[in-house]
Design a protein around this motif. Structure first.
Motif, PDB file in Angstrom:
ATOM      1  N   GLU A   4       0.827  -1.206   0.000  1.00 31.36           N
ATOM      2  CA  GLU A   4       0.000   0.000   0.000  1.00 31.36           C
ATOM      3  C   GLU A   4       0.865   1.261   0.000  1.00 31.36           C
ATOM      4  OE1 GLU A   4      -3.600   2.058   2.622  1.00 31.36           O
ATOM      5  OE2 GLU A   4      -2.898   0.032   3.090  1.00 31.36           O
ATOM      6  N   SER A   5       1.952   1.246   0.741  1.00 25.59           N
ATOM      7  CA  SER A   5       2.808   2.432   0.834  1.00 25.59           C
ATOM      8  C   SER A   5       3.708   2.605  -0.384  1.00 25.59           C
ATOM      9  CB  SER A   5       3.654   2.368   2.109  1.00 25.59           C
ATOM     10  OG  SER A   5       4.516   1.246   2.087  1.00 25.59           O
ATOM     11  N   HIS A   6       3.815   1.563  -1.224  1.00 21.01           N
ATOM     12  CA  HIS A   6       4.646   1.642  -2.422  1.00 21.01           C
ATOM     13  C   HIS A   6       3.817   1.446  -3.689  1.00 21.01           C
ATOM     14  CE1 HIS A   6       7.637   0.847   0.728  1.00 21.01           C
ATOM     15  NE2 HIS A   6       8.551   1.344  -0.093  1.00 21.01           N
ATOM     16  N   ILE A   7       2.548   1.812  -3.620  1.00 19.27           N
ATOM     17  CA  ILE A   7       1.624   1.493  -4.704  1.00 19.27           C
ATOM     18  C   ILE A   7       1.963   2.214  -6.008  1.00 19.27           C
ATOM     19  CG2 ILE A   7      -0.066   3.304  -4.179  1.00 19.27           C
ATOM     20  CD1 ILE A   7      -2.225   1.168  -4.761  1.00 19.27           C
ATOM     21  N   SER A   8       2.652   3.333  -5.924  1.00 20.27           N
ATOM     22  CA  SER A   8       2.995   4.082  -7.139  1.00 20.27           C
ATOM     23  C   SER A   8       4.176   3.465  -7.883  1.00 20.27           C
ATOM     24  CB  SER A   8       3.314   5.538  -6.794  1.00 20.27           C
ATOM     25  OG  SER A   8       4.464   5.615  -5.962  1.00 20.27           O
ATOM     26  N   GLU A   9       4.838   2.504  -7.261  1.00 21.54           N
ATOM     27  CA  GLU A   9       6.042   1.907  -7.839  1.00 21.54           C
ATOM     28  C   GLU A   9       5.707   0.640  -8.624  1.00 21.54           C
ATOM     29  OE1 GLU A   9       8.739   1.274  -4.628  1.00 21.54           O
ATOM     30  OE2 GLU A   9       8.429   3.291  -3.793  1.00 21.54           O
ATOM     31  N   LYS A  10       6.677   0.154  -9.372  1.00 20.32           N
ATOM     32  CA  LYS A  10       6.526  -1.111 -10.073  1.00 20.32           C
ATOM     33  C   LYS A  10       6.700  -2.239  -9.062  1.00 20.32           C
ATOM     34  CE  LYS A  10       8.294  -3.777 -13.994  1.00 20.32           C
ATOM     35  NZ  LYS A  10       9.303  -3.845 -15.089  1.00 20.32           N
ATOM     36  N   LEU A  11       5.615  -2.924  -8.763  1.00 23.86           N
ATOM     37  CA  LEU A  11       5.636  -3.960  -7.742  1.00 23.86           C
ATOM     38  C   LEU A  11       5.683  -5.338  -8.406  1.00 23.86           C
ATOM     39  CD1 LEU A  11       2.941  -2.435  -5.359  1.00 23.86           C
ATOM     40  CD2 LEU A  11       5.415  -2.571  -4.935  1.00 23.86           C
ATOM     41  N   VAL A  12       6.826  -5.985  -8.315  1.00 25.53           N
ATOM     42  CA  VAL A  12       6.976  -7.333  -8.854  1.00 25.53           C
ATOM     43  C   VAL A  12       7.336  -8.265  -7.716  1.00 25.53           C
ATOM     44  CG1 VAL A  12       7.609  -6.566 -11.161  1.00 25.53           C
ATOM     45  CG2 VAL A  12       9.388  -6.904  -9.453  1.00 25.53           C
ATOM     46  N   ILE A  13       6.935  -9.502  -7.844  1.00 24.82           N
ATOM     47  CA  ILE A  13       7.078 -10.447  -6.733  1.00 24.82           C
ATOM     48  C   ILE A  13       8.532 -10.685  -6.362  1.00 24.82           C
ATOM     49  CG2 ILE A  13       7.051 -12.506  -8.203  1.00 24.82           C
ATOM     50  CD1 ILE A  13       5.262 -13.783  -5.959  1.00 24.82           C
ATOM     51  N   ALA A  14       9.437 -10.601  -7.346  1.00 19.88           N
ATOM     52  CA  ALA A  14      10.856 -10.824  -7.049  1.00 19.88           C
ATOM     53  C   ALA A  14      11.384  -9.755  -6.095  1.00 19.88           C
ATOM     54  CB  ALA A  14      11.661 -10.831  -8.342  1.00 19.88           C
ATOM     55  N   ASP A  15      11.036  -8.493  -6.334  1.00 17.57           N
ATOM     56  CA  ASP A  15      11.518  -7.397  -5.483  1.00 17.57           C
ATOM     57  C   ASP A  15      10.880  -7.453  -4.096  1.00 17.57           C
ATOM     58  OD1 ASP A  15      13.021  -6.548  -7.624  1.00 17.57           O
ATOM     59  OD2 ASP A  15      11.557  -5.039  -8.273  1.00 17.57           O
ATOM     60  N   VAL A  16       9.569  -7.710  -4.050  1.00 18.27           N
ATOM     61  CA  VAL A  16       8.874  -7.720  -2.757  1.00 18.27           C
ATOM     62  C   VAL A  16       9.340  -8.892  -1.911  1.00 18.27           C
ATOM     63  CG1 VAL A  16       6.620  -7.872  -1.629  1.00 18.27           C
ATOM     64  CG2 VAL A  16       6.872  -6.531  -3.740  1.00 18.27           C
ATOM     65  N   SER A  17       9.484 -10.061  -2.513  1.00 15.15           N
ATOM     66  CA  SER A  17       9.967 -11.224  -1.747  1.00 15.15           C
ATOM     67  C   SER A  17      11.389 -10.986  -1.236  1.00 15.15           C
ATOM     68  CB  SER A  17       9.905 -12.487  -2.611  1.00 15.15           C
ATOM     69  OG  SER A  17      10.718 -12.357  -3.768  1.00 15.15           O
TER      70      SER A  17
END
Length: 264
Positions: A173-186
């Motif tokens: 939610e706090s990074h919603i403006s960014e490109k959110l991919v599972i590799a980076d988040v994991s």
């Protein structure tokens, strides 16, 4: 006649099980978790409404309606000033006639349905039952619902008490403006992609990509209704590099374009 309001009216809804109870509410409030033995049809005239069940929160934009089946425990929040919530609580004697009446759903409202629901305001805070000359009108309204829309809109975010999952959801939610991919988040949470994917499925019953897309769309709906920001700015703020792509995804979720919702 002094209006008593929806919260105070809750005990009245089930007093006459074979009737339709009519309630038109113009206020901003929270109706805490409750249930009733009647099915609820509500039209959101403006702003936003939120329905929370045990494990999900649904967002209902303006000019959409929702059906809540009998016996479902839920919380209802009308979150924007001047929103009108027009509700009809229907007898449940024939609800097994169609699967529509057995599940919660959110749908865009046609002009015909809007006019029919608005017409019922003359019976506000009344039970309309068998023998009343207006009862057939309400029976026809209920019977037409399964044929109006075949697909409920997926404007929903799952909930969980899982501590790590909550941290991940807050991060998204706090990074919603960014490109959110599972590799980076994991990687941020020192997990493998497979572990994070399994966590979403086990705790939320939804994929990582589905959750991110739903989060973007719900945030966009709130921004369109609550702010005057240009649609293009909103698209970028919820992570879309292309306004066209944002508009197409928005349409798939709400059956309307962002500009249409803004006009409403």
């Amino acid at each position: 006649m002094t209006k008593i309001g929806l919260i105070a009216s809750l005990p009245e809804i089930d007093n006459k099980p074979d009737s339709v109870f009519v309630m038109h509410e113009r206020s901003e409030k929270l109706i805490p978790f409750h249930t009733h033995t009647k099915g609820q049809l509500s039209y959101v005239e403006g702003g936003l409404a939120y329905i929370t069940t045990q494990n999900k929160t649904y967002v209902v934009p303006a000019r959409h309606y929702f059906w809540i089946p009998q016996g479902l425990i839920h919380e209802l929040r009308v979150g924007v000033f001047a929103t009108a919530l027009r509700s009809l609580y229907f007898y449940s004697t024939n609800d097994d006639a169609n699967e529509f009446y057995g599940k919660l759903g959110i749908y865009p409202a046609s002009e015909l349905l809007i006019q029919m629901i608005n017409y019922t305001e003359r019976w506000d805070e009344l039970h309309i039952g068998i023998g009343d000359r207006n009862f057939d009108f309400l029976v026809a309204l209920k019977n037409m619902l399964p044929d109006l829309n075949k697909r409920s809109l997926p404007i929903m975010l799952p909930k969980t008490e899982h501590e790590l999952m909550q941290k991940i959801m807050n991060y998204l939610e706090s990074h919603i403006s960014e490109k959110l991919v599972i590799a980076d988040v994991s990687g941020h949470f020192a997990m493998s992609e497979r572990s994070l994917s399994r966590l979403f499925q086990s705790q939320l019953r939804i994929s990582f990509l589905q959750y991110v897309k739903s989060l973007r769309m719900i945030t966009a709906i709130e921004m369109i209704v609550k702010t005057q920001k240009p649609i293009a700015d909103i698209a970028f703020e919820v992570g879309y590099a292309s306004v066209a792509s944002f508009s197409d995804t928005f349409y798939a979720f709400t059956s309307s374009r962002p500009s249409d919702l803004r006009r409403r």
